[in-house]
Scaffold this motif. Structure first.
Motif, mmCIF file in Angstrom:
data_model
loop_
_atom_site.group_PDB
_atom_site.id
_atom_site.type_symbol
_atom_site.label_atom_id
_atom_site.label_comp_id
_atom_site.label_asym_id
_atom_site.label_seq_id
_atom_site.Cartn_x
_atom_site.Cartn_y
_atom_site.Cartn_z
ATOM 1 N N GLY A 2 0.792 -1.211 0.000
ATOM 2 C CA GLY A 2 0.000 0.000 0.000
ATOM 3 C C GLY A 2 0.826 1.262 0.000
ATOM 4 N N ASN A 3 2.144 1.119 -0.169
ATOM 5 C CA ASN A 3 3.049 2.272 -0.181
ATOM 6 C C ASN A 3 3.418 2.592 -1.628
ATOM 7 O OD1 ASN A 3 4.877 4.274 0.318
ATOM 8 N ND2 ASN A 3 6.302 3.018 1.500
ATOM 9 N N PRO A 4 2.992 3.726 -2.180
ATOM 10 C CA PRO A 4 3.303 4.028 -3.590
ATOM 11 C C PRO A 4 4.784 4.238 -3.847
ATOM 12 C CG PRO A 4 2.270 5.916 -2.524
ATOM 13 C CD PRO A 4 2.174 4.778 -1.557
ATOM 14 N N ASN A 5 5.549 4.648 -2.850
ATOM 15 C CA ASN A 5 6.976 4.899 -3.073
ATOM 16 C C ASN A 5 7.720 3.611 -3.421
ATOM 17 O OD1 ASN A 5 6.668 7.650 -2.480
ATOM 18 N ND2 ASN A 5 6.905 7.285 -0.281
ATOM 19 N N ASP A 6 7.297 2.494 -2.871
ATOM 20 C CA ASP A 6 7.948 1.224 -3.198
ATOM 21 C C ASP A 6 7.766 0.878 -4.670
ATOM 22 O OD1 ASP A 6 8.571 1.128 -0.530
ATOM 23 O OD2 ASP A 6 6.969 -0.287 -0.001
ATOM 24 N N HIS A 7 6.583 1.066 -5.188
ATOM 25 C CA HIS A 7 6.317 0.735 -6.592
ATOM 26 C C HIS A 7 6.984 1.720 -7.540
ATOM 27 C CE1 HIS A 7 3.465 -1.988 -4.805
ATOM 28 N NE2 HIS A 7 2.726 -0.998 -4.326
ATOM 29 N N ILE A 8 6.950 2.993 -7.204
ATOM 30 C CA ILE A 8 7.567 4.002 -8.079
ATOM 31 C C ILE A 8 9.069 3.793 -8.157
ATOM 32 C CG2 ILE A 8 8.025 6.473 -8.329
ATOM 33 C CD1 ILE A 8 5.274 7.025 -7.204
ATOM 34 N N GLY A 9 9.698 3.476 -7.035
ATOM 35 C CA GLY A 9 11.131 3.205 -7.050
ATOM 36 C C GLY A 9 11.481 1.982 -7.877
ATOM 37 N N ALA A 10 10.651 0.938 -7.816
ATOM 38 C CA ALA A 10 10.917 -0.266 -8.608
ATOM 39 C C ALA A 10 10.740 0.004 -10.094
ATOM 40 C CB ALA A 10 9.984 -1.386 -8.154
ATOM 41 N N ILE A 11 9.761 0.845 -10.472
ATOM 42 C CA ILE A 11 9.555 1.159 -11.887
ATOM 43 C C ILE A 11 10.671 2.054 -12.412
ATOM 44 C CG2 ILE A 11 8.024 2.396 -13.468
ATOM 45 C CD1 ILE A 11 5.681 1.324 -11.939
ATOM 46 N N GLN A 12 11.152 2.970 -11.600
ATOM 47 C CA GLN A 12 12.270 3.809 -12.030
ATOM 48 C C GLN A 12 13.516 2.980 -12.301
ATOM 49 O OE1 GLN A 12 12.603 6.727 -8.918
ATOM 50 N NE2 GLN A 12 11.044 8.074 -9.814
ATOM 51 N N ALA A 13 13.689 1.882 -11.581
ATOM 52 C CA ALA A 13 14.850 1.015 -11.824
ATOM 53 C C ALA A 13 14.759 0.301 -13.160
ATOM 54 C CB ALA A 13 14.968 -0.004 -10.690
ATOM 55 N N LEU A 14 13.563 0.196 -13.744
ATOM 56 C CA LEU A 14 13.413 -0.453 -15.049
ATOM 57 C C LEU A 14 13.944 0.401 -16.187
ATOM 58 C CD1 LEU A 14 9.808 -1.949 -14.722
ATOM 59 C CD2 LEU A 14 11.978 -3.158 -14.526
ATOM 60 N N ARG A 15 14.158 1.684 -15.967
ATOM 61 C CA ARG A 15 14.686 2.546 -17.030
ATOM 62 C C ARG A 15 16.089 2.126 -17.458
ATOM 63 N NH1 ARG A 15 12.284 7.354 -18.257
ATOM 64 N NH2 ARG A 15 10.391 7.873 -17.097
ATOM 65 N N GLU A 16 16.820 1.488 -16.569
ATOM 66 C CA GLU A 16 18.186 1.067 -16.892
ATOM 67 C C GLU A 16 18.215 -0.187 -17.748
ATOM 68 O OE1 GLU A 16 20.077 0.559 -13.173
ATOM 69 O OE2 GLU A 16 19.854 2.659 -12.540
ATOM 70 N N LYS A 17 17.077 -0.861 -17.910
ATOM 71 C CA LYS A 17 17.018 -2.088 -18.694
ATOM 72 C C LYS A 17 16.349 -1.821 -20.031
ATOM 73 C CE LYS A 17 16.603 -4.865 -14.469
ATOM 74 N NZ LYS A 17 15.795 -5.888 -13.746
ATOM 75 N N GLU A 18 16.680 -2.655 -21.004
ATOM 76 C CA GLU A 18 16.117 -2.526 -22.334
ATOM 77 C C GLU A 18 15.023 -3.575 -22.532
ATOM 78 O OE1 GLU A 18 16.665 -0.287 -24.653
ATOM 79 O OE2 GLU A 18 18.155 0.768 -23.446
ATOM 80 N N PRO A 19 13.960 -3.239 -23.253
ATOM 81 C CA PRO A 19 12.930 -4.247 -23.533
ATOM 82 C C PRO A 19 13.446 -5.297 -24.501
ATOM 83 C CG PRO A 19 12.464 -2.198 -24.704
ATOM 84 C CD PRO A 19 13.625 -1.910 -23.799
ATOM 85 N N LYS A 20 13.106 -6.553 -24.257
ATOM 86 C CA LYS A 20 13.582 -7.633 -25.124
ATOM 87 C C LYS A 20 12.653 -8.834 -25.000
ATOM 88 C CE LYS A 20 16.762 -9.549 -21.667
ATOM 89 N NZ LYS A 20 18.149 -10.004 -21.402
ATOM 90 N N GLY A 21 12.709 -9.691 -26.016
ATOM 91 C CA GLY A 21 11.945 -10.921 -26.005
ATOM 92 C C GLY A 21 10.476 -10.717 -26.339
ATOM 93 N N HIS A 22 9.701 -11.767 -26.067
ATOM 94 C CA HIS A 22 8.264 -11.753 -26.302
ATOM 95 C C HIS A 22 7.522 -11.784 -24.976
ATOM 96 C CE1 HIS A 22 8.803 -12.271 -30.590
ATOM 97 N NE2 HIS A 22 9.506 -13.375 -30.410
ATOM 98 N N PRO A 23 6.322 -11.203 -24.934
ATOM 99 C CA PRO A 23 5.539 -11.261 -23.694
ATOM 100 C C PRO A 23 4.801 -12.593 -23.567
ATOM 101 C CG PRO A 23 4.345 -10.010 -25.328
ATOM 102 C CD PRO A 23 5.651 -10.410 -25.980
ATOM 103 N N SER A 24 4.399 -12.910 -22.369
ATOM 104 C CA SER A 24 3.614 -14.110 -22.107
ATOM 105 C C SER A 24 2.437 -13.730 -21.217
ATOM 106 C CB SER A 24 4.466 -15.196 -21.436
ATOM 107 O OG SER A 24 3.672 -16.321 -21.094
ATOM 108 N N LEU A 25 1.269 -13.656 -21.810
ATOM 109 C CA LEU A 25 0.084 -13.309 -21.042
ATOM 110 C C LEU A 25 -0.250 -14.383 -20.014
ATOM 111 C CD1 LEU A 25 -2.408 -11.799 -23.661
ATOM 112 C CD2 LEU A 25 -1.403 -10.641 -21.695
#
Length: 466
Positions: free
Chosen positions: A157-180
């Protein structure tokens, strides 16, 4: 040369062209008629692409288009406010899993700067708005990459935890295929322990046109329906059949929760629409039930002590009203006794979803003379023109020609900015609140007082009650 290859014809007459055309009397079911019907359907679906927006631009009396531009901006603000204000039972305690597409399809640049970076930015804004509108809810984030489901952040229930985790994704590149299927299975496992008094929801940001699944995804869809988990999808490329089927089956046949973004603004609108709690459909969820909650007290310590939630040294926090364990922030669940800990303001912020503020109506020139300033901010309204000019003045649909908007309960006039602020931020009418208990007035009681005090769409008006 193959028979299907076309031939080059030069200097052909109109009569010869008509002779080469396929007759319109082809029998039903032939390939030519099927192609024509398919083309007609595609043309009908793509009529939205051609819009003569330049026809809405009209010069004003001063020879400029500034008034038209202001009218278009005002109509755009007004469009976001005109929503259904019928009071419905909604689940204000929500448990939502946000699934982000981290595959190579997100590297496309049709959405600026890229689908990937724009999705990460909008995801952070969505999390902030989600907890602003649903302060006593829980949220988790999952990613789809390389045919796998990746846990980005746990349910919290803490938005700061999620925002910090999403900001860390900026350092990674998208790759592969998704799996629904993998993402839905992980989301289903994360929502397994969600209490029955709350909702179970999944929001998927899907940018690919395929899904690399290890098994039968229809079995996963059936499991989601059995667990009463609702799925909403925002597509970034085109409509996908399995996505529409997934949304329809998990939302009692309603596939309106599946939308494809047309542009950046539409993408943001589709995501922010999920911040409104869903309507309760099942009779079991509609039954009244009591939920035990604690309202802890804030403490400030002279010496740092360990908190029960993160085991970190802090000099302040909140003491659980049942076991006196210290937690860092609210709302949260006590790690020791499991009691839900919230503040009274959190309940107040969730209340407006159940009784939304009524939409204010446009004030015509005929009644515009009753006010010269905005009741809330004091901004001056335009002067009322002569009566013979009322019919010549044309406005944009959704905006008031007099720049006045009236609350149907208190009858006060407001500007468009106050209209926007009252419906999206404070969720209360300033006129109704200020005139609730004025000195020298007889205090109303009952439902009339409620309607006159908050202007909510509770189906009660002062005129109906006399």
């Amino acid at each position: 040369m193959a028979d299907s290859d076309g031939e080059y014809i030069q200097d052909i007459s109109d009569d010869e062209i008509d002779a080469h055309r396929v007759s319109s009397g082809a029998r039903p079911g032939t390939r030519s008629s099927g192609l024509r019907s398919r083309g007609a359907n595609q043309a009908a679906q793509q009529t939205w692409e051609v819009r003569r927006t330049w026809e809405n631009v009209v010069e004003g009396a001063d020879g400029t288009i500034s008034s038209t531009v202001e009218g278009l901006l005002e109509a755009g603000k007004r469009k976001r406010l005109l929503r259904d204000t019928t009071p419905l039972q909604r689940g204000i305690i929500r448990h939502l899993i946000l699934v982000l597409d981290l595959s190579s399809a997100m590297s496309e640049k049709d959405l600026r700067p890229t689908r990937y970076l724009l999705t990460l930015r909008y995801a952070q804004e969505f999390i902030t708005e989600f907890f602003e509108q649903n302060p006593i809810s829980q949220l988790g984030v999952i990613g789809m990459r390389d045919g796998l489901a990746v846990r980005v952040s746990d349910m919290s229930g803490n938005p700061n935890d999620h925002i910090g985790a999403i900001q860390a994704l900026r350092e990674k590149e998208p790759k592969g295929h998704p799996s629904l299927q993998n993402a839905l299975d992980m989301a289903r496992a994360a929502l397994f322990h969600a209490p029955s008094h709350g909702t179970r929801e999944v929001l998927i940001i899907f940018g690919a046109l395929l899904s690399s699944d290890p098994g039968d995804i229809h079995q996963t869809v059936a499991a989601l329906v059995a667990d009463k988990i609702r799925v909403a999808i925002v597509g970034l490329a085109a409509q996908v059949a399995i996505c529409r089927e997934l949304c329809a089956k998990t939302n009692a046949g309603d596939d309106s929760v599946y939308g494809v973004a047309l542009n950046e603004q539409h993408f943001r609108e589709l995501m922010m629409a999920v911040t409104t709690p869903p309507v309760t459909r099942s009779q079991k969820q509609s039954a009244s039930s009591l939920l035990m909650m604690g309202f802890p007290s804030r403490i400030v310590e002279s010496f740092a002590s360990l908190c029960a939630c993160h085991s970190k040294l802090t000099k302040g926090g909140y003491l659980c009203s049942r076991c006196n364990s210290k937690v860092c922030a609210l709302p949260s669940e006590c790690p020791a006794c499991g009691l839900t800990l919230i503040l009274s303001t959190h309940l107040a912020r969730s209340y407006h979803h159940l009784f939304p503020l009524r939409n204010w109506i446009e004030v015509p020139w005929k009644r515009a003379g009753a006010s010269s300033h905005c009741f809330s901010c004091g901004t001056s309204f335009p002067q009322v023109p002569p009566r013979d000019e009322w019919t010549r003045m044309q406005g944009v649909k959704g905006m008031s020609m007099s720049s006045r908007y009236e609350c149907t309960v208190c009858g006060n006039h407001f500007c468009i900015d106050c209209d926007l602020f009252a419906h999206e931020i404070v969720h209360n009418c300033p006129g109704c609140q200020s005139s609730a208990y004025l000195p020298g007035m007889v205090k109303d009681t009952g439902e009339a007082a409620i309607a006159r005090a908050n202007g909510h769409a509770n189906g009660v008006t002062t005129m109906e009650l006399g």
